[in-house]
Design a protein around this motif. Structure first.
Motif, PDB file in Angstrom:
ATOM      1  N   SER A  32       0.710  -1.009  -0.086  1.00 28.82           N
ATOM      2  CA  SER A  32       0.040  -0.120  -0.060  1.00 28.82           C
ATOM      3  C   SER A  32       0.929   1.197  -0.016  1.00 28.82           C
ATOM      4  CB  SER A  32      -0.653  -0.110   1.392  1.00 28.82           C
ATOM      5  OG  SER A  32      -1.649   1.056   1.202  1.00 28.82           O
ATOM      6  N   ALA A  33       0.344   2.229  -0.895  1.00 27.69           N
ATOM      7  CA  ALA A  33       1.114   3.647  -0.825  1.00 27.69           C
ATOM      8  C   ALA A  33       0.421   4.706   0.339  1.00 27.69           C
ATOM      9  CB  ALA A  33       0.993   4.193  -2.259  1.00 27.69           C
ATOM     10  N   MET A  34      -0.411   4.271   0.847  1.00 27.06           N
ATOM     11  CA  MET A  34      -1.327   4.952   1.859  1.00 27.06           C
ATOM     12  C   MET A  34      -1.680   4.174   3.042  1.00 27.06           C
ATOM     13  SD  MET A  34      -1.762   8.110   0.477  1.00 27.06           S
ATOM     14  CE  MET A  34      -2.877   9.337   0.050  1.00 27.06           C
ATOM     15  N   ASP A  35      -1.875   4.886   4.223  1.00 28.83           N
ATOM     16  CA  ASP A  35      -2.528   4.227   5.712  1.00 28.83           C
ATOM     17  C   ASP A  35      -4.027   4.258   4.918  1.00 28.83           C
ATOM     18  OD1 ASP A  35      -0.123   4.025   6.891  1.00 28.83           O
ATOM     19  OD2 ASP A  35      -0.336   6.241   7.602  1.00 28.83           O
TER      20      ASP A  35
ATOM     21  N   SER B 176      -2.970  -5.043   8.250  1.00 29.45           N
ATOM     22  CA  SER B 176      -1.608  -5.438   7.601  1.00 29.45           C
ATOM     23  C   SER B 176      -0.739  -4.281   7.799  1.00 29.45           C
ATOM     24  CB  SER B 176      -1.698  -5.497   6.106  1.00 29.45           C
ATOM     25  OG  SER B 176      -0.711  -5.809   5.466  1.00 29.45           O
ATOM     26  N   ILE B 177       0.308  -4.595   8.551  1.00 29.08           N
ATOM     27  CA  ILE B 177       1.161  -3.722   9.074  1.00 29.08           C
ATOM     28  C   ILE B 177       2.678  -3.749   8.420  1.00 29.08           C
ATOM     29  CG2 ILE B 177       2.423  -2.865  11.203  1.00 29.08           C
ATOM     30  CD1 ILE B 177      -0.016  -3.949  12.584  1.00 29.08           C
ATOM     31  N   ALA B 178       3.487  -2.885   7.970  1.00 28.13           N
ATOM     32  CA  ALA B 178       4.581  -2.695   7.327  1.00 28.13           C
ATOM     33  C   ALA B 178       5.579  -3.666   8.210  1.00 28.13           C
ATOM     34  CB  ALA B 178       5.213  -1.494   6.984  1.00 28.13           C
TER      35      ALA B 178
ATOM     36  N   MET C 202      -1.417  -0.386   6.343  1.00 21.68           N
ATOM     37  CA  MET C 202      -0.260   0.830   6.783  1.00 21.68           C
ATOM     38  C   MET C 202       0.721   0.931   5.494  1.00 21.68           C
ATOM     39  SD  MET C 202      -1.519   1.613   9.514  1.00 21.68           S
ATOM     40  CE  MET C 202      -2.836   0.409  10.412  1.00 21.68           C
ATOM     41  N   THR C 203       1.066   2.129   5.241  1.00 17.03           N
ATOM     42  CA  THR C 203       1.682   2.692   4.163  1.00 17.03           C
ATOM     43  C   THR C 203       3.071   1.498   4.099  1.00 17.03           C
ATOM     44  OG1 THR C 203       1.291   5.011   4.307  1.00 17.03           O
ATOM     45  CG2 THR C 203       3.338   4.326   3.084  1.00 17.03           C
ATOM     46  N   GLY C 204       3.219   0.667   2.978  1.00 22.73           N
ATOM     47  CA  GLY C 204       4.307   0.070   2.928  1.00 22.73           C
ATOM     48  C   GLY C 204       4.187  -1.599   3.115  1.00 22.73           C
TER      49      GLY C 204
ATOM     50  N   VAL D  98      -7.282   6.545   4.811  1.00 22.42           N
ATOM     51  CA  VAL D  98      -8.171   6.885   5.935  1.00 22.42           C
ATOM     52  C   VAL D  98      -9.031   7.946   5.697  1.00 22.42           C
ATOM     53  CG1 VAL D  98      -6.342   7.626   7.032  1.00 22.42           C
ATOM     54  CG2 VAL D  98      -8.181   6.192   8.503  1.00 22.42           C
ATOM     55  N   GLU D  99      -8.476   8.834   5.295  1.00 20.83           N
ATOM     56  CA  GLU D  99      -9.062  10.219   5.388  1.00 20.83           C
ATOM     57  C   GLU D  99     -10.431  10.097   4.648  1.00 20.83           C
ATOM     58  OE1 GLU D  99      -6.164   9.487   4.707  1.00 20.83           O
ATOM     59  OE2 GLU D  99      -5.003  11.159   4.353  1.00 20.83           O
ATOM     60  N   ALA D 100     -10.231   9.396   3.642  1.00 18.92           N
ATOM     61  CA  ALA D 100     -11.502   9.290   2.647  1.00 18.92           C
ATOM     62  C   ALA D 100     -12.454   8.190   2.979  1.00 18.92           C
ATOM     63  CB  ALA D 100     -10.857   9.112   1.349  1.00 18.92           C
TER      64      ALA D 100
END
Ligand SMILES: Nc1nc2c(c(=O)[nH]1)N[C@H]1C(S)=C(S)[C@@H](COP(=O)(O)OP(=O)(O)OC[C@H]3O[C@@H](n4cnc5c(N)ncnc54)[C@H](O)[C@@H]3O)O[C@H]1N2
Ligand code: MOO
Length: 422
Positions: free
Chosen positions: A62-65, A91-93, A111-113, A126-128
């Motif tokens: 993922s490129a974003m949280d 799923s956590i980097a 999470m990112t990565g 997450v913001e959206a």
């Protein structure tokens, strides 16, 4: 009586600069490759093409949280028919437990990565998101393939990422580090010994000068520029300018089996100019001595019986610097398997008059003009004992033989003091 044929400044009987370069080229022996730790490889050239041992990224991530899920699950979502996806995990980097797997209409926090779970094809930041602890709610469809970094999207495994001959620089480190290349094969750099000659030369700057003494202006320069010129200086000494002292220094240097031995001073015409006779006595082959150039005219190049190569650099500090850049560097490039250096071209900003009987190297400054043109300004002071114009310069501007004048706006070939600065 004055004999014009013997006039040191006439240039007759001396070797043309281009012929010297050809002599150097003829003597080149490729030193071969060696593996070095990545950090040490900076400033060295790659011995072969470098292929990626893995893909980058090496897994879809993922490129974003946000939240990962399959976009097909929400294709019919609308304001009056919202779709809810239960959030079943995260799923956590770097969390290498079990790669999250989606079974049916589910979403995971991501999470990112972090690796994209199997079954997911998109990420909602997450913001959206409209979400509570337990579930995500969609009031509209969400496209596939959002904020996903795919395997190989940066580099595909097996691809040639850098070509043989590439000069490794800091900007290559993120790529080579990401690929986990702890060691790389580079072209070997020659080792070198440095002998400053002259009984007037003082190395210890804390020592007050006695009458007639001068501080060594080029030893530290050599020690520092060696890396950029592609050789490793291992042995550095200063000796008196007698044949005996020089011969002893040469013997000591040879014991370390350096590929190059460089000395300063003692190559001109004075009674203390002992370098050539000492070399001849020891059975060296003098390949050239004295070139039709300015400065550094008395430069000498020889092959020593043990296989080392010898450069006699004229003692005037600016002559030493020019000889290092215009003679030693091209040879070192050859030893390290690099092709001849392409010269840079710049537009002169002012007129220059030179002695047309030799190739003249002028100290000057190259820079980009406001309009993006490479321009070069020669210093007004050009004597080979003058260290202050050298300190204001960053390049040698080369005026070839048979040219006595160049005008502002003319093109001139340049050698940047630091060849890596292109
Ligand atoms: N009769 C002639 N005299 C000179 C000729 C010539 O053709 N005929 N050539 C001149 C040119 S051109 C140069 S360049 C110099 C080169 O001389 P050498 O390589 O023999 O060097 P030295 O005589 O030992 O020193 C020259 C000059 O440089 C100073 N020097 C030497 N080493 C250092 C150092 N490490 N740091 C600072 N300064 C240094 C030395 O004290 C002399 O002033 O010869 C011309 N003469
Ligand atoms: O060649 Mo010398 O370097 O003119 O002073």
């Amino acid at each position: 009586m004055f004999d014009p044929a013997l006039d040191c400044c006439s240039g007759s009987g001396l070797r043309h600069y281009v012929d010297c370069l050809e002599d150097l080229h003829r003597e080149v022996i490729h030193l071969g490759a060696t593996e070095v730790p990545l950090a040490e490889a900076i400033g060295q050239t790659l011995a072969g093409d470098l292929k990626a041992p893995l893909s980058l990224p090496s897994f879809n991530n993922s490129a974003m949280d946000g939240f990962a899920f399959n976009s097909a699950l929400v294709k019919d979502a609308a304001m009056d028919t919202p779709v809810e996806l239960p959030i079943v995990g995260a799923s956590i980097a770097g969390d290498n437990a079990k790669l999250a797997q989606l079974n049916g209409p589910q979403a995971v926090k991501i999470m990112t990565g972090a690796p994209l779970p199997q079954g997911a094809d998109t990420v909602l930041p997450v913001e959206a998101a409209s979400w509570e602890t337990e579930a995500l709610t969609f009031h509209a469809p969400y496209p596939a393939d959002q904020h996903v970094r795919h395997i190989g999207q940066d580099v595909a495994q097996g691809r040639t990422v850098l070509k043989a001959g590439t000069l490794l620089a800091c900007q290559h480190l993120p790529l080579l580090s990401a690929l986990g290349l702890g060691k790389v094969a580079v072209n070997q750099r020659p080792t070198a010994a440095w002998i400053s000659t002259g009984q007037e030369i003082v190395d210890d700057f804390s020592q007050p000068l006695k009458p007639g003494q001068i501080y060594n202006a080029t030893r530290l320069y050599a020690e520092t520029i060696a890396r950029d010129l592609g050789f490793n200086l291992r042995h550095v000494v200063t000796v008196r300018d007698t044949p005996q002292d020089f011969a002893a220094a040469l013997d000591a240097a040879i014991e370390g089996k350096p590929r190059l031995i460089l000395s300063t001073g003692g190559v001109s015409a004075g009674q203390y100019d002992f370098v050539k006779p000492v070399l001849s006595d020891m059975g060296a082959t003098i390949i050239f001595h004295k070139a039709r150039i300015k400065p550094a005219k008395p430069v000498l190049f020889a092959r020593l019986p043990g296989g080392s190569f010898f450069f006699g650099l004229p003692g005037n500090p600016i002559s030493t610097a020019l000889a290092l850049r215009a003679f030693v560097y091209p040879f070192v490039r050859g030893l390290s398997g690099q092709p001849p250096e392409p010269m840079r071209v710049a537009t002169l900003t002012r007129d220059v008059q030179v002695d047309a009987s030799k190739t003249v190297f002028l100290m000057g400054r190259m820079r980009l003009s406001d309009s993006g043109l490479m321009i070069a300004t020669p210093s007004k002071r050009q004597q080979s004992f003058q260290t202050s114009p050298f300190s204001e310069s960053n390049a040698w501007l080369m005026v070839p033989e048979r040219v006595s004048e160049l005008c502002a706006g003319d093109q001139v070939h340049c050698l940047h003091f630091n060849p890596g600065s292109n």
